[in-house]
Design a protein around this motif. Structure first.
Motif, mmCIF file in Angstrom:
data_model
loop_
_atom_site.group_PDB
_atom_site.id
_atom_site.type_symbol
_atom_site.label_atom_id
_atom_site.label_comp_id
_atom_site.label_asym_id
_atom_site.label_seq_id
_atom_site.Cartn_x
_atom_site.Cartn_y
_atom_site.Cartn_z
ATOM 1 N N LYS A 44 57.223 -15.852 -53.381
ATOM 2 C CA LYS A 44 56.424 -15.220 -52.328
ATOM 3 C C LYS A 44 54.998 -14.961 -52.810
ATOM 4 C CE LYS A 44 60.243 -12.999 -49.896
ATOM 5 N NZ LYS A 44 60.876 -11.713 -49.551
ATOM 6 N N GLU A 45 54.858 -14.503 -54.071
ATOM 7 C CA GLU A 45 53.523 -14.284 -54.624
ATOM 8 C C GLU A 45 52.740 -15.594 -54.687
ATOM 9 O OE1 GLU A 45 53.784 -12.472 -58.465
ATOM 10 O OE2 GLU A 45 54.350 -10.518 -57.668
ATOM 11 N N LEU A 46 53.384 -16.653 -55.142
ATOM 12 C CA LEU A 46 52.734 -17.957 -55.238
ATOM 13 C C LEU A 46 52.350 -18.472 -53.857
ATOM 14 C CD1 LEU A 46 51.797 -20.355 -56.903
ATOM 15 C CD2 LEU A 46 54.135 -21.247 -56.828
ATOM 16 N N LEU A 47 53.230 -18.310 -52.878
ATOM 17 C CA LEU A 47 52.930 -18.737 -51.517
ATOM 18 C C LEU A 47 51.701 -18.005 -50.974
ATOM 19 C CD1 LEU A 47 53.655 -20.378 -49.001
ATOM 20 C CD2 LEU A 47 55.190 -18.508 -48.341
ATOM 21 N N ALA A 48 51.591 -16.708 -51.239
ATOM 22 C CA ALA A 48 50.439 -15.941 -50.768
ATOM 23 C C ALA A 48 49.146 -16.460 -51.396
ATOM 24 C CB ALA A 48 50.625 -14.455 -51.091
ATOM 25 N N VAL A 49 49.180 -16.796 -52.683
ATOM 26 C CA VAL A 49 47.990 -17.343 -53.353
ATOM 27 C C VAL A 49 47.623 -18.693 -52.744
ATOM 28 C CG1 VAL A 49 47.131 -18.285 -55.539
ATOM 29 C CG2 VAL A 49 48.330 -16.089 -55.512
ATOM 30 N N LEU A 50 48.619 -19.549 -52.539
ATOM 31 C CA LEU A 50 48.350 -20.868 -51.948
ATOM 32 C C LEU A 50 47.812 -20.749 -50.529
ATOM 33 C CD1 LEU A 50 51.450 -22.844 -53.262
ATOM 34 C CD2 LEU A 50 49.076 -23.041 -54.034
ATOM 35 N N GLN A 51 48.348 -19.819 -49.754
ATOM 36 C CA GLN A 51 47.858 -19.624 -48.388
ATOM 37 C C GLN A 51 46.407 -19.165 -48.392
ATOM 38 O OE1 GLN A 51 50.969 -17.006 -46.946
ATOM 39 N NE2 GLN A 51 51.921 -18.680 -45.794
ATOM 40 N N ARG A 52 46.046 -18.264 -49.326
ATOM 41 C CA ARG A 52 44.639 -17.832 -49.420
ATOM 42 C C ARG A 52 43.744 -19.009 -49.794
ATOM 43 N NH1 ARG A 52 46.619 -13.175 -52.277
ATOM 44 N NH2 ARG A 52 45.791 -14.054 -54.207
ATOM 45 N N ALA A 53 44.215 -19.846 -50.719
ATOM 46 C CA ALA A 53 43.425 -21.005 -51.142
ATOM 47 C C ALA A 53 43.245 -21.986 -49.982
ATOM 48 C CB ALA A 53 44.090 -21.699 -52.326
ATOM 49 N N LEU A 54 44.301 -22.225 -49.217
ATOM 50 C CA LEU A 54 44.207 -23.134 -48.068
ATOM 51 C C LEU A 54 43.290 -22.559 -46.989
ATOM 52 C CD1 LEU A 54 47.887 -24.399 -47.783
ATOM 53 C CD2 LEU A 54 45.872 -25.714 -48.501
ATOM 54 N N HIS A 55 43.356 -21.246 -46.813
ATOM 55 C CA HIS A 55 42.475 -20.595 -45.841
ATOM 56 C C HIS A 55 41.018 -20.786 -46.263
ATOM 57 C CE1 HIS A 55 41.154 -17.768 -42.816
ATOM 58 N NE2 HIS A 55 40.499 -17.100 -43.753
ATOM 59 N N ARG A 56 40.727 -20.623 -47.545
ATOM 60 C CA ARG A 56 39.365 -20.833 -48.043
ATOM 61 C C ARG A 56 38.932 -22.285 -47.829
ATOM 62 N NH1 ARG A 56 38.355 -15.930 -47.946
ATOM 63 N NH2 ARG A 56 38.867 -14.610 -49.704
ATOM 64 N N ARG A 57 39.852 -23.205 -48.043
ATOM 65 C CA ARG A 57 39.537 -24.629 -47.845
ATOM 66 C C ARG A 57 39.222 -24.901 -46.376
ATOM 67 N NH1 ARG A 57 43.361 -29.649 -49.682
ATOM 68 N NH2 ARG A 57 41.802 -31.242 -49.354
ATOM 69 N N SER A 58 39.987 -24.284 -45.478
ATOM 70 C CA SER A 58 39.729 -24.450 -44.033
ATOM 71 C C SER A 58 38.369 -23.870 -43.665
ATOM 72 C CB SER A 58 40.814 -23.746 -43.215
ATOM 73 O OG SER A 58 42.056 -24.320 -43.459
ATOM 74 N N GLU A 59 38.035 -22.715 -44.243
ATOM 75 C CA GLU A 59 36.726 -22.110 -43.992
ATOM 76 C C GLU A 59 35.614 -23.042 -44.463
ATOM 77 O OE1 GLU A 59 36.838 -18.391 -46.070
ATOM 78 O OE2 GLU A 59 37.545 -17.297 -44.309
ATOM 79 N N ALA A 60 35.795 -23.628 -45.636
ATOM 80 C CA ALA A 60 34.768 -24.529 -46.183
ATOM 81 C C ALA A 60 34.600 -25.740 -45.269
ATOM 82 C CB ALA A 60 35.151 -24.973 -47.595
ATOM 83 N N ALA A 61 35.715 -26.289 -44.773
ATOM 84 C CA ALA A 61 35.643 -27.456 -43.892
ATOM 85 C C ALA A 61 34.954 -27.105 -42.580
ATOM 86 C CB ALA A 61 37.053 -27.998 -43.626
ATOM 87 N N ALA A 62 35.115 -25.862 -42.131
ATOM 88 C CA ALA A 62 34.498 -25.426 -40.888
ATOM 89 C C ALA A 62 33.061 -24.955 -41.095
ATOM 90 C CB ALA A 62 35.332 -24.308 -40.261
ATOM 91 N N GLY A 63 32.611 -24.939 -42.362
ATOM 92 C CA GLY A 63 31.238 -24.524 -42.640
ATOM 93 C C GLY A 63 31.047 -23.029 -42.711
ATOM 94 N N VAL A 64 32.119 -22.271 -42.788
ATOM 95 C CA VAL A 64 32.009 -20.811 -42.873
ATOM 96 C C VAL A 64 32.511 -20.323 -44.239
ATOM 97 C CG1 VAL A 64 32.178 -20.356 -40.401
ATOM 98 C CG2 VAL A 64 34.266 -20.552 -41.762
#
Length: 168
Positions: free
Chosen positions: A137-157
Motif C-alpha cells: 500500500k505504501e509503494l502504491l501510494a508513492v507510485l500514484q503520486r509519481a504518476l500524478h506528477r507525470r500527468s501534471e507535467a504532460a498537461a503543462g502544470v
C-alpha cells in the motif's frame, strides 16, 4: 543515581574489556559496579530479566538486537540518529532526542502501564514494517503520486518545487 538498583548490560562488544576501558574514569568510579559489558550473548536469556533496551546515541550496530528485544516484549529506547539502523526503523514519536530524554523516559516507566503502551506501539510499528500488504500500500501510494506528477507535467502544470520535495 535516581535508579540506585539498576544494573546495565552493554551487549555486543567485540572486545568487552576494551569497551569497558573506554568508559570515563569518573563514570567507572561511580557506576562501574552496576555495568557489565558483554559480547553478543544469547539475548533470549537476557531479555526476560531486562527492563528496557537502550540504544545509545552514536553507538551503532545492526537493528537485530533491538528488533529481537521489541519482538520479545522489551521496549527499545532509541535516540533519533539517522546513522542508526534502529533509529531508521522506528518512527520519530517512538524515539528520544537525547540520552537525558531517554533516561527521563525510563524513569517515567515507574508506571508500568506507560511502558506497556510504549512496547505495544513499537510492536505494532514493526508488524506494519514487516507486513507485505502494508508495504504494498505504501509503494502504491508513492507510485500514484509519481504518476500524478507525470500527468501534471504532460498537461503543462508541473510543479517543480513539489517534484523536488517528492524526490527528497
Amino acid at each position: 543515581e535516581q535508579m540506585p538498583d539498576a544494573t546495565w548490560s552493554l551487549i555486543g562488544a567485540a572486545d568487552p574489556a576494551a569497551a569497558r576501558a573506554a568508559f570515563p574514569p569518573d563514570f567507572l568510579q561511580a557506576f562501574g559496579h552496576r555495568v557489565q559489558v558483554l559480547a553478543f550473548s544469547d539475548l533470549r536469556e537476557i531479555y526476560p530479566k531486562a527492563f528496557a533496551f537502550l540504544a545509545l546515541p552514536n553507538v551503532f550496530g545492526g537493528a537485530g538486537g533491538a528488533t529481537m528485544a521489541i519482538a520479545s516484549g522489551l521496549p527499545v529506547v532509541a535516540c533519533q540518529d539517522r546513522k542508526s539502523d534502529i533509529s531508521n526503523t522506528l518512527p520519530d514519536d517512538l524515539q528520544t532526542n537525547s540520552l537525558a530524554e531517554s533516561v527521563d523516559l525510563l524513569l517515567g516507566w515507574s508506571d508500568d502501564r506507560k511502558r506497556v503502551r510504549f512496547i505495544m506501539e513499537q510492536q505494532r510499528c514493526l508488524r506494519e514494517r514487516m507486513d507485505l500488504r502494508h508495504k504494498g500500500k505504501e509503494l502504491l501510494a508513492v507510485l500514484q503520486r509519481a504518476l500524478h506528477r507525470r500527468s501534471e507535467a504532460a498537461a503543462g502544470v508541473f510543479d517543480k518545487e513539489a517534484a523536488v520535495a517528492l524526490a527528497w
